[in-house]
Design a protein around this motif. Structure first.
Motif, mmCIF file in Angstrom:
data_model
loop_
_atom_site.group_PDB
_atom_site.id
_atom_site.type_symbol
_atom_site.label_atom_id
_atom_site.label_comp_id
_atom_site.label_asym_id
_atom_site.label_seq_id
_atom_site.Cartn_x
_atom_site.Cartn_y
_atom_site.Cartn_z
ATOM 1 N N PRO A 103 5.649 4.711 6.636
ATOM 2 C CA PRO A 103 6.247 4.410 5.326
ATOM 3 C C PRO A 103 5.143 4.416 4.280
ATOM 4 O O PRO A 103 4.044 3.909 4.510
ATOM 5 N N ALA A 104 5.439 5.026 3.167
ATOM 6 C CA ALA A 104 4.440 5.125 2.107
ATOM 7 C C ALA A 104 4.055 3.729 1.652
ATOM 8 O O ALA A 104 4.907 2.860 1.494
ATOM 9 N N GLU A 105 2.740 3.522 1.500
ATOM 10 C CA GLU A 105 2.305 2.208 1.059
ATOM 11 C C GLU A 105 2.718 2.003 -0.390
ATOM 12 O O GLU A 105 2.634 2.922 -1.203
ATOM 13 N N PRO A 106 3.159 0.791 -0.671
ATOM 14 C CA PRO A 106 3.589 0.547 -2.057
ATOM 15 C C PRO A 106 2.407 0.654 -2.998
ATOM 16 O O PRO A 106 1.343 0.082 -2.761
ATOM 17 N N LYS A 107 2.596 1.408 -4.045
ATOM 18 C CA LYS A 107 1.520 1.555 -5.021
ATOM 19 C C LYS A 107 1.450 0.296 -5.871
ATOM 20 O O LYS A 107 2.486 -0.261 -6.226
#
Ligand SMILES: [Zn+2]
Length: 141
Positions: A103-107
């Motif tokens: 899962p893309a890391e939260p920016k």
């Protein structure tokens, strides 16, 4: 007398049914077959064929041409088996070549209304935090 025979027959039927039930239950579960087993067997068979081939060639049963051709075929088959083993290994391995997509890391969101130092939130953008007094980073757009 007839009743005795009927009872005996019932007991016999019951016993047979009992034995069959128990037998069915007692049967050992088929062992889980390793996904490599059939490949291992094929690999072993190919190696054996190669050995036989070399032997027959050495004793002069095979022509040079036949030997080279058969050897090449066997080696190609062996390579195929190896590739299949690798493929299955990759599928089984949790750290295979194709990892599951992360899962893309939260920016980090630059929020001009939130103090980056203490996290205090304000209704409007401030130069300095009203809570801790440090400079608030206001994103200039
Ligand atoms: Zn602050």
């Amino acid at each position: 007398m007839i009743i005795v025979i009927v009872i005996a027959a019932l007991i016999a039927v019951g016993a047979i049914a009992f034995i069959l039930t128990v037998r069915a239950k007692d049967l050992p579960e088929p062992e889980p077959v390793s996904p490599f087993q059939h490949l291992d067997e094929r690999k072993a068979a190919i190696y054996e064929n190669l050995r036989d081939l070399q032997f027959e060639y050495r004793v002069g049963k095979l022509s040079d041409n036949d030997y080279q051709q058969t050897k090449k075929d066997l080696q190609r088959e062996l390579a195929g088996v190896m590739a299949e083993v690798d493929r299955i290994k990759l599928q089984l391995s949790p750290n295979g070549a194709v990892p599951p997509p992360r899962p893309a890391e939260p920016k980090p969101v630059v929020d001009p209304l939130t103090c980056p130092h203490c996290g205090a939130k304000f209704a409007q953008a401030l130069k300095f935090c009203g809570e801790c007094g440090k400079a608030m980073k206001v994103a200039h757009s």
